[in-house]
Write a protein that holds these residues in place. Structure first.
Motif, PDB file in Angstrom:
ATOM      1  N   VAL A 125       0.835  -1.200   0.000  1.00 16.31           N
ATOM      2  CA  VAL A 125       0.000   0.000   0.000  1.00 16.31           C
ATOM      3  C   VAL A 125       0.868   1.248   0.000  1.00 16.31           C
ATOM      4  CG1 VAL A 125      -1.590   1.360   1.389  1.00 16.31           C
ATOM      5  CG2 VAL A 125      -2.002  -1.081   1.060  1.00 16.31           C
ATOM      6  N   ILE A 126       1.935   1.214   0.820  1.00 19.05           N
ATOM      7  CA  ILE A 126       2.826   2.377   0.870  1.00 19.05           C
ATOM      8  C   ILE A 126       3.584   2.538  -0.445  1.00 19.05           C
ATOM      9  CG2 ILE A 126       4.866   3.344   2.001  1.00 19.05           C
ATOM     10  CD1 ILE A 126       3.917   2.032   4.578  1.00 19.05           C
ATOM     11  N   GLY A 127       4.048   1.390  -0.984  1.00 16.23           N
ATOM     12  CA  GLY A 127       4.819   1.451  -2.225  1.00 16.23           C
ATOM     13  C   GLY A 127       3.991   1.920  -3.395  1.00 16.23           C
ATOM     14  N   MET A 128       2.745   1.485  -3.467  1.00 15.99           N
ATOM     15  CA  MET A 128       1.877   1.887  -4.582  1.00 15.99           C
ATOM     16  C   MET A 128       1.214   3.235  -4.328  1.00 15.99           C
ATOM     17  SD  MET A 128      -0.042  -1.669  -5.672  1.00 15.99           S
ATOM     18  CE  MET A 128      -0.938  -1.689  -4.110  1.00 15.99           C
ATOM     19  N   GLN A 129       1.404   3.741  -3.113  1.00 20.76           N
ATOM     20  CA  GLN A 129       0.731   4.981  -2.724  1.00 20.76           C
ATOM     21  C   GLN A 129      -0.773   4.869  -2.984  1.00 20.76           C
ATOM     22  OE1 GLN A 129       2.762   8.160  -4.799  1.00 20.76           O
ATOM     23  NE2 GLN A 129       4.469   8.142  -3.359  1.00 20.76           N
ATOM     24  N   LEU A 132      -7.318   5.961  -0.350  1.00 17.48           N
ATOM     25  CA  LEU A 132      -8.100   5.560   0.813  1.00 17.48           C
ATOM     26  C   LEU A 132      -9.023   4.382   0.501  1.00 17.48           C
ATOM     27  CD1 LEU A 132      -8.946   6.103   3.732  1.00 17.48           C
ATOM     28  CD2 LEU A 132     -10.621   7.762   2.864  1.00 17.48           C
ATOM     29  N   GLY A 133      -9.591   4.366  -0.718  1.00 25.89           N
ATOM     30  CA  GLY A 133     -10.520   3.297  -1.085  1.00 25.89           C
ATOM     31  C   GLY A 133      -9.844   1.938  -1.094  1.00 25.89           C
ATOM     32  N   VAL A 134      -8.653   1.843  -1.703  1.00 29.31           N
ATOM     33  CA  VAL A 134      -7.918   0.578  -1.764  1.00 29.31           C
ATOM     34  C   VAL A 134      -7.506   0.132  -0.360  1.00 29.31           C
ATOM     35  CG1 VAL A 134      -5.837  -0.561  -2.625  1.00 29.31           C
ATOM     36  CG2 VAL A 134      -7.094   1.036  -4.091  1.00 29.31           C
ATOM     37  N   THR A 135      -7.030   1.069   0.420  1.00 27.55           N
ATOM     38  CA  THR A 135      -6.609   0.747   1.787  1.00 27.55           C
ATOM     39  C   THR A 135      -7.789   0.241   2.614  1.00 27.55           C
ATOM     40  OG1 THR A 135      -4.925   2.486   1.674  1.00 27.55           O
ATOM     41  CG2 THR A 135      -5.506   1.650   3.857  1.00 27.55           C
ATOM     42  N   ALA A 136      -8.938   0.897   2.477  1.00 26.44           N
ATOM     43  CA  ALA A 136     -10.126   0.482   3.215  1.00 26.44           C
ATOM     44  C   ALA A 136     -10.577  -0.908   2.769  1.00 26.44           C
ATOM     45  CB  ALA A 136     -11.251   1.485   3.015  1.00 26.44           C
ATOM     46  N   ALA A 137     -10.515  -1.172   1.454  1.00 28.02           N
ATOM     47  CA  ALA A 137     -10.915  -2.487   0.935  1.00 28.02           C
ATOM     48  C   ALA A 137     -10.019  -3.589   1.482  1.00 28.02           C
ATOM     49  CB  ALA A 137     -10.868  -2.480  -0.587  1.00 28.02           C
ATOM     50  N   LEU A 138      -8.714  -3.345   1.497  1.00 27.76           N
ATOM     51  CA  LEU A 138      -7.782  -4.326   2.057  1.00 27.76           C
ATOM     52  C   LEU A 138      -8.038  -4.543   3.547  1.00 27.76           C
ATOM     53  CD1 LEU A 138      -4.460  -3.260   0.275  1.00 27.76           C
ATOM     54  CD2 LEU A 138      -5.871  -5.281  -0.193  1.00 27.76           C
TER      55      LEU A 138
END
Length: 290
Positions: A125-129, A132-138
């Motif tokens: 997540v940090i590497g791909m920057q 919020l949506g992707v982070t929340a989904a994960l």
């Protein structure tokens, strides 16, 4: 409701059979030395904790088999004693140990995978920057995985009761527990809520005793200072009493609750099952026919 009825039965059972507190008290005393490992330095503390965990993995199954068996004897109206503890412990030890090690292995593997999976997910997540949506989904996916794992553990919660009370083997005991939980979902929800409250009270008391027993280290990473003799003695007694009382009550409650769910006394309990939860082990009909 079976949740409340079983709790009343457990309290009544312990009042009539105080000997049920004895095995738990001995088990609690044997764990007291572990409390002082953090005063011996990081390496010794880690080595000691690993050793205690290894020993406990082989002692706990005998303890649970004996205490569940003693409590079931008492609940059945039979005479119970410390001799019966050893009888149940020896009779069901292999099955209890197998199921215990199996679940312990699953828990260790899950913890390992979750730790490293979480680390790599965070790094990705940090590497791909990621937004919020992707982070929340994960995060939601991770929460679902953890929830599924906890539900699975809850479903096999009664494997020991199935092994000792109904004489199942390792795999049959695990599947029997799943069947009983699945057939009594509403009652199990009540049992789960009461267990969480029960565990929270015990955890608060236990944590308070540890804080009072052990002074705070002078600096992070340093071993805890060795407590004075009197506080150490009083704290150890408090921990033993707390573990003995709450563990015995909860074990007795779990036995009376399980017996109500499987209708061990021949009285139909208020459960969710539409039909009696009968023993369906393969081979029983053949034995009866023979």
């Amino acid at each position: 409701m079976v949740v409340i009825t079983a709790l009343r039965d457990a309290v009544s059972l312990l009042r009539r059979h105080p000997i049920l507190f004895v095995p738990t008290a001995v088990f609690a005393v044997l764990q007291v030395p572990q409390l002082f490992l953090n005063t011996l330095g990081p390496l010794v503390s880690i080595a000691g904790s690993l050793l205690f965990t290894a020993v406990l993995a082989f002692v706990a199954p005998a303890f649970y088999a004996g205490t569940i068996g003693m409590t079931d004897d008492a609940a059945s109206g039979d005479r119970t004693s410390l001799g019966r503890f050893w009888t149940h412990a020896k009779e069901h030890y292999v099955s209890m140990l197998g199921a215990y090690l199996l679940l312990l292995g699953v828990s260790l593997v899950f913890g390992f995978v979750l730790s490293f999976g979480g680390f790599f997910l965070i790094a990705a997540v940090i590497g791909m920057q990621a937004g919020l949506g992707v982070t929340a989904a994960l995060g939601v996916v991770a929460a679902i995985v953890v929830l599924a794992y906890l539900i699975g553990l809850f479903a096999v919660h009664f494997y020991g009761h199935a092994i000792v009370i109904e004489d199942y083997g390792v795999t049959d005991g695990l599947t029997r527990s799943v069947d009983v939980v699945r057939d009594n979902v509403t009652s199990m929800l009540g049992y789960g809520v009461l267990s969480i409250v029960f565990g929270g009270v015990v955890g608060a008391i236990y944590g308070g005793l540890i804080v009072l027993l052990f002074p705070t280290p002078e600096a992070p990473g340093q071993p805890m200072p060795t407590p004075d003799l009197l506080p150490a003695l009083l704290g150890s007694v408090g921990v033993v009493v707390t573990m003995t009382v709450f563990t015995t009550v909860f074990l007795a409650y779990s036995v009376t609750f399980y017996r109500a769910l499987i209708d061990a006394d021949g009285t139909a309990p208020d459960t969710d099952a539409t039909e009696p939860n009968v023993d369906t082990r393969p081979g029983d009909d053949a034995e009866l026919a023979g």
